[in-house]
Scaffold this motif. Structure first.
Motif, PDB file in Angstrom:
ATOM      1  N   GLY A  13       0.815  -1.222   0.000  1.00 40.99           N
ATOM      2  CA  GLY A  13       0.000   0.000   0.000  1.00 40.99           C
ATOM      3  C   GLY A  13       0.843   1.264   0.000  1.00 40.99           C
ATOM      4  N   VAL A  14       1.886   1.295   0.825  1.00 41.22           N
ATOM      5  CA  VAL A  14       2.770   2.468   0.906  1.00 41.22           C
ATOM      6  C   VAL A  14       3.491   2.683  -0.422  1.00 41.22           C
ATOM      7  CG1 VAL A  14       4.858   3.377   2.005  1.00 41.22           C
ATOM      8  CG2 VAL A  14       3.053   2.380   3.406  1.00 41.22           C
ATOM      9  N   LEU A  15       4.028   1.608  -0.978  1.00 42.05           N
ATOM     10  CA  LEU A  15       4.776   1.735  -2.236  1.00 42.05           C
ATOM     11  C   LEU A  15       3.860   2.087  -3.411  1.00 42.05           C
ATOM     12  CD1 LEU A  15       7.353  -1.153  -1.781  1.00 42.05           C
ATOM     13  CD2 LEU A  15       7.772   1.319  -1.647  1.00 42.05           C
ATOM     14  N   ILE A  20       2.136   6.333  -7.313  1.00 43.29           N
ATOM     15  CA  ILE A  20       1.114   7.266  -7.806  1.00 43.29           C
ATOM     16  C   ILE A  20       1.570   8.708  -7.593  1.00 43.29           C
ATOM     17  CG2 ILE A  20      -1.245   8.092  -7.412  1.00 43.29           C
ATOM     18  CD1 ILE A  20      -1.937   5.112  -6.750  1.00 43.29           C
ATOM     19  N   PHE A  21       2.178   8.970  -6.427  1.00 39.36           N
ATOM     20  CA  PHE A  21       2.666  10.304  -6.130  1.00 39.36           C
ATOM     21  C   PHE A  21       3.789  10.706  -7.096  1.00 39.36           C
ATOM     22  CE2 PHE A  21       5.576  13.112  -3.693  1.00 39.36           C
ATOM     23  CZ  PHE A  21       4.728  14.212  -3.607  1.00 39.36           C
ATOM     24  N   ARG A  26       5.745  13.796 -11.872  1.00 44.50           N
ATOM     25  CA  ARG A  26       6.329  13.812 -13.221  1.00 44.50           C
ATOM     26  C   ARG A  26       5.370  14.388 -14.246  1.00 44.50           C
ATOM     27  NH1 ARG A  26       9.686   8.701 -15.127  1.00 44.50           N
ATOM     28  NH2 ARG A  26      11.395  10.127 -15.377  1.00 44.50           N
ATOM     29  N   GLU A  27       4.138  13.901 -14.256  1.00 45.13           N
ATOM     30  CA  GLU A  27       3.212  14.229 -15.337  1.00 45.13           C
ATOM     31  C   GLU A  27       2.500  15.567 -15.158  1.00 45.13           C
ATOM     32  OE1 GLU A  27       0.609  10.925 -16.030  1.00 45.13           O
ATOM     33  OE2 GLU A  27       2.282   9.552 -16.403  1.00 45.13           O
ATOM     34  N   TYR A  28       2.177  15.923 -13.925  1.00 49.40           N
ATOM     35  CA  TYR A  28       1.389  17.140 -13.719  1.00 49.40           C
ATOM     36  C   TYR A  28       2.220  18.318 -13.220  1.00 49.40           C
ATOM     37  CZ  TYR A  28      -2.583  14.132 -14.499  1.00 49.40           C
ATOM     38  OH  TYR A  28      -3.470  13.262 -15.062  1.00 49.40           O
ATOM     39  N   ALA A  32      11.378  16.701 -11.944  1.00 48.69           N
ATOM     40  CA  ALA A  32      12.256  15.557 -12.231  1.00 48.69           C
ATOM     41  C   ALA A  32      12.363  14.700 -10.964  1.00 48.69           C
ATOM     42  CB  ALA A  32      13.627  16.042 -12.671  1.00 48.69           C
ATOM     43  N   VAL A  33      11.720  13.556 -10.986  1.00 52.75           N
ATOM     44  CA  VAL A  33      11.753  12.637  -9.846  1.00 52.75           C
ATOM     45  C   VAL A  33      12.043  11.226 -10.359  1.00 52.75           C
ATOM     46  CG1 VAL A  33      10.147  13.974  -8.418  1.00 52.75           C
ATOM     47  CG2 VAL A  33       9.254  12.241  -9.979  1.00 52.75           C
ATOM     48  N   LEU A  34      12.246  10.329  -9.424  1.00 51.05           N
ATOM     49  CA  LEU A  34      12.468   8.921  -9.732  1.00 51.05           C
ATOM     50  C   LEU A  34      11.337   8.382 -10.605  1.00 51.05           C
ATOM     51  CD1 LEU A  34      14.144   6.318  -8.959  1.00 51.05           C
ATOM     52  CD2 LEU A  34      12.509   6.034  -7.093  1.00 51.05           C
ATOM     53  N   ASP A  35      11.690   7.569 -11.586  1.00 52.77           N
ATOM     54  CA  ASP A  35      10.689   6.954 -12.454  1.00 52.77           C
ATOM     55  C   ASP A  35       9.844   5.989 -11.615  1.00 52.77           C
ATOM     56  OD1 ASP A  35       9.184   5.699 -14.368  1.00 52.77           O
ATOM     57  OD2 ASP A  35      10.883   4.965 -15.541  1.00 52.77           O
ATOM     58  N   PRO A  36       8.518   6.148 -11.609  1.00 53.63           N
ATOM     59  CA  PRO A  36       7.669   5.262 -10.798  1.00 53.63           C
ATOM     60  C   PRO A  36       7.849   3.786 -11.146  1.00 53.63           C
ATOM     61  CG  PRO A  36       6.382   7.080 -11.678  1.00 53.63           C
ATOM     62  CD  PRO A  36       7.741   7.171 -12.289  1.00 53.63           C
TER      63      PRO A  36
END
Length: 197
Positions: A13-15, A20-21, A26-28, A32-36
């Motif tokens: 659940g946490v992961l 999603i976060f 990234r999209e909205y 630049a963050v880690l690739d989900p």
């Protein structure tokens, strides 16, 4: 999370929330963050869904003493849960009006405000009507307490009735309203209903 002793379900659940976060960032937000996709989810064990067989259901309903008002009420509740797959909170919040007006389908609001339709079978109508005919009040709730001043039947009272019913039916499996929900859904699956339904 492993060192903290979190269960696989909690880790998952946490992961999942983290994925999603990150996707949102990234999209909205165009950050630049880690690739989900790089966040690996733990393997969850196959769920072991408990349900009653047809024979066990027969033992349960035959163990209910329908010669009393509380027995009629319990039988009506069991039939409603088995016939509709309602959660216990939904069943206890159910109004009596659909039965008074013989509505075959009722829209209910379930978990997190989701609306869905519940189909009422002839068997459910028959047992609920026997219970309603035995009542002497006109309260709008379907399930009420017995006694001189009935009120809405509380969820806290249900477990005692189900413990007694399990003993009377001589079941080795647990017997809870949620297992009746699983039984309802499993019965539909075994009768060819699409799992998405």
């Amino acid at each position: 999370m492993i060192r903290a002793g979190m269960s696989i379900a909690r880790q998952y659940g946490v992961l999942m929330w983290l994925k999603i976060f990150l996707k949102f960032c990234r999209e909205y937000l165009k950050v630049a963050v880690l690739d989900p996709a790089e966040v690996r989810l733990p393997r969850r064990p196959e769920p072991n869904v408990a349900y009653l067989t047809k024979e066990e259901v027969a033992r349960v309903v035959h163990a209910i003493p329908v010669h009393t008002l509380s027995g009629n009420r319990l039988r009506a509740l069991v039939e409603l849960l088995l016939g509709t797959g309602l959660r216990i909170s939904e069943a206890l919040a159910f109004p009596r009006e659909p039965f008074d007006t013989r509505q075959p389908m009722v829209a209910i609001v379930g978990k997190v405000g989701r609306r869905r339709n519940v189909h009422l079978t002839d068997r459910v109508f028959r047992w609920v009507q026997l219970y309603l005919d035995a009542r002497r009040d006109q309260l709008p709730q379907l399930f009420v307490t017995t006694g001189d001043r009935p009120t809405k039947w509380a969820r806290a009272d249900i477990s005692l009735f189900f413990r007694r019913l399990r003993s009377g039916a001589q079941l080795t499996k647990p017997l809870t309203p949620h297992i009746l929900r699983h039984t309802s859904c499993t019965t539909l699956l075994h009768n060819g209903v699409d799992i998405r339904f």
